[in-house]
Scaffold this motif. Sequence first.
Motif, PDB file in Angstrom:
ATOM      1  N   ILE A 147     -12.431  -1.785   9.305  1.00 23.54           N
ATOM      2  CA  ILE A 147     -13.237  -2.733  10.071  1.00 23.54           C
ATOM      3  C   ILE A 147     -12.296  -3.779  10.636  1.00 23.54           C
ATOM      4  O   ILE A 147     -11.572  -4.440   9.879  1.00 23.54           O
ATOM      5  CB  ILE A 147     -14.308  -3.396   9.184  1.00 23.54           C
ATOM      6  N   GLN A 148     -12.297  -3.935  11.936  1.00 23.11           N
ATOM      7  CA  GLN A 148     -11.372  -4.877  12.562  1.00 23.11           C
ATOM      8  C   GLN A 148     -11.578  -6.287  12.013  1.00 23.11           C
ATOM      9  O   GLN A 148     -12.697  -6.787  11.950  1.00 23.11           O
ATOM     10  CB  GLN A 148     -11.576  -4.900  14.080  1.00 23.11           C
ATOM     11  N   GLY A 149     -10.484  -6.907  11.591  1.00 24.57           N
ATOM     12  CA  GLY A 149     -10.525  -8.256  11.055  1.00 24.57           C
ATOM     13  C   GLY A 149     -10.651  -8.299   9.543  1.00 24.57           C
ATOM     14  O   GLY A 149     -10.495  -9.357   8.937  1.00 24.57           O
ATOM     15  N   TRP A 150     -10.931  -7.131   8.932  1.00 31.48           N
ATOM     16  CA  TRP A 150     -11.131  -7.084   7.482  1.00 31.48           C
ATOM     17  C   TRP A 150     -10.059  -6.256   6.792  1.00 31.48           C
ATOM     18  O   TRP A 150     -10.306  -5.636   5.762  1.00 31.48           O
ATOM     19  CB  TRP A 150     -12.491  -6.468   7.149  1.00 31.48           C
ATOM     20  N   SER A 151      -8.857  -6.243   7.293  1.00 31.65           N
ATOM     21  CA  SER A 151      -7.842  -5.331   6.748  1.00 31.65           C
ATOM     22  C   SER A 151      -7.587  -5.559   5.258  1.00 31.65           C
ATOM     23  O   SER A 151      -7.396  -4.597   4.500  1.00 31.65           O
ATOM     24  CB  SER A 151      -6.527  -5.468   7.531  1.00 31.65           C
ATOM     25  N   ILE A 152      -7.596  -6.812   4.820  1.00 33.46           N
ATOM     26  CA  ILE A 152      -7.312  -7.088   3.408  1.00 33.46           C
ATOM     27  C   ILE A 152      -8.523  -6.757   2.545  1.00 33.46           C
ATOM     28  O   ILE A 152      -8.389  -6.130   1.482  1.00 33.46           O
ATOM     29  CB  ILE A 152      -6.878  -8.556   3.213  1.00 33.46           C
ATOM     30  N   TYR A 153      -9.699  -7.146   2.983  1.00 36.16           N
ATOM     31  CA  TYR A 153     -10.918  -6.839   2.228  1.00 36.16           C
ATOM     32  C   TYR A 153     -11.108  -5.327   2.120  1.00 36.16           C
ATOM     33  O   TYR A 153     -11.387  -4.805   1.030  1.00 36.16           O
ATOM     34  CB  TYR A 153     -12.121  -7.482   2.916  1.00 36.16           C
ATOM     35  N   CYS A 154     -10.960  -4.615   3.231  1.00 38.65           N
ATOM     36  CA  CYS A 154     -11.077  -3.151   3.205  1.00 38.65           C
ATOM     37  C   CYS A 154     -10.055  -2.540   2.243  1.00 38.65           C
ATOM     38  O   CYS A 154     -10.376  -1.625   1.471  1.00 38.65           O
ATOM     39  CB  CYS A 154     -10.863  -2.576   4.601  1.00 38.65           C
ATOM     40  N   SER A 155      -8.836  -3.053   2.279  1.00 42.08           N
ATOM     41  CA  SER A 155      -7.763  -2.501   1.452  1.00 42.08           C
ATOM     42  C   SER A 155      -8.020  -2.728  -0.040  1.00 42.08           C
ATOM     43  O   SER A 155      -7.821  -1.833  -0.858  1.00 42.08           O
ATOM     44  CB  SER A 155      -6.420  -3.126   1.842  1.00 42.08           C
ATOM     45  N   THR A 156      -8.454  -3.942  -0.400  1.00 44.19           N
ATOM     46  CA  THR A 156      -8.687  -4.213  -1.812  1.00 44.19           C
ATOM     47  C   THR A 156      -9.866  -3.420  -2.345  1.00 44.19           C
ATOM     48  O   THR A 156      -9.827  -2.927  -3.478  1.00 44.19           O
ATOM     49  CB  THR A 156      -8.911  -5.718  -2.074  1.00 44.19           C
ATOM     50  N   LYS A 157     -10.910  -3.259  -1.549  1.00 41.76           N
ATOM     51  CA  LYS A 157     -12.067  -2.489  -2.009  1.00 41.76           C
ATOM     52  C   LYS A 157     -11.741  -0.998  -2.098  1.00 41.76           C
ATOM     53  O   LYS A 157     -12.224  -0.299  -3.004  1.00 41.76           O
ATOM     54  CB  LYS A 157     -13.266  -2.737  -1.106  1.00 41.76           C
ATOM     55  N   ALA A 158     -10.917  -0.504  -1.199  1.00 40.47           N
ATOM     56  CA  ALA A 158     -10.465   0.890  -1.298  1.00 40.47           C
ATOM     57  C   ALA A 158      -9.654   1.086  -2.577  1.00 40.47           C
ATOM     58  O   ALA A 158      -9.794   2.108  -3.275  1.00 40.47           O
ATOM     59  CB  ALA A 158      -9.636   1.265  -0.070  1.00 40.47           C
ATOM     60  N   ALA A 159      -8.827   0.112  -2.899  1.00 37.65           N
ATOM     61  CA  ALA A 159      -8.014   0.190  -4.116  1.00 37.65           C
ATOM     62  C   ALA A 159      -8.890   0.096  -5.365  1.00 37.65           C
ATOM     63  O   ALA A 159      -8.638   0.783  -6.366  1.00 37.65           O
ATOM     64  CB  ALA A 159      -6.961  -0.916  -4.118  1.00 37.65           C
ATOM     65  N   VAL A 160      -9.922  -0.738  -5.330  1.00 33.95           N
ATOM     66  CA  VAL A 160     -10.860  -0.829  -6.451  1.00 33.95           C
ATOM     67  C   VAL A 160     -11.533   0.521  -6.686  1.00 33.95           C
ATOM     68  O   VAL A 160     -11.695   0.966  -7.826  1.00 33.95           O
ATOM     69  CB  VAL A 160     -11.921  -1.922  -6.187  1.00 33.95           C
TER      70      VAL A 160
END
Length: 250
Positions: A147-160
């Motif tokens: 999701i554009q603008g959410w690179s860190i949030y997307c990444s941490t939730k994928a890692a979770v």
Amino acid sequence: MNYAIVTGASKGLGASAALRFISEGIPVITVSRNENTTLKQAAESAGISYTHYSCDLSSAQQVQSVFAQICDEVFVDAENVYVINNAGVIEPIDVAGELDAALVQSNIQVNLTAPILISNLLLQKAKNTDSSVVIANVTSGAGERPIQGWSIYCSTKAAVNMFTMTAGLELENSGSSSKVIAFSPGLMDTDMQVTIRSSSEEAFADVDTFRNYKESGNLRSPDTVAGALVKLVLAENLENGKVYKVNDLL
């Protein structure tokens, strides 16, 4: 004795989940920067044990210290411990190349490092005391798509999600009675949504879509989602490592 531990319980989904555990007659331990006095009053009225621990989950040192204290309290007589790793942050909302370094570090610590450290400690204590823990890591559909603008949030939730699936596999292979799952709560009417809607279009291209969710009444209440979450973790047929989605539970 059964216990419930909920992070990020000062408001939103965490507060609603803690309240639901209280209604189920399960002693509750909340962990957040600020205490929700409504929960304390509800527990007192119901005659249910309630303890709050103040903790800045962006500090690994505080997480380790506070949860060591919680373990000392809980695992004296614990049979089942239900853990909701709910605390999370959406910021920074911005495109790569414009990210605030401090917000990046805080996001990773709160969304990813803290639930891993908490899970690791509780699983170790459960193993050493012949107790069982059920850990639900709150995730997001953003962990499954960019999701554009959410690179860190997307990444941490994928890692979770990957941590959950791997830890679940390990528990199954070891024959443990403990469970680790992830729970995707969908769109809720919370302060996180307020933060999202206040973003600029330059930072978050889909901001108008999220503003329309609110205007059209498409955001579920935290109480509704918490009901599904608590019912899930109390169920006996949980699948270790599975990422459960609220839309499949309501």
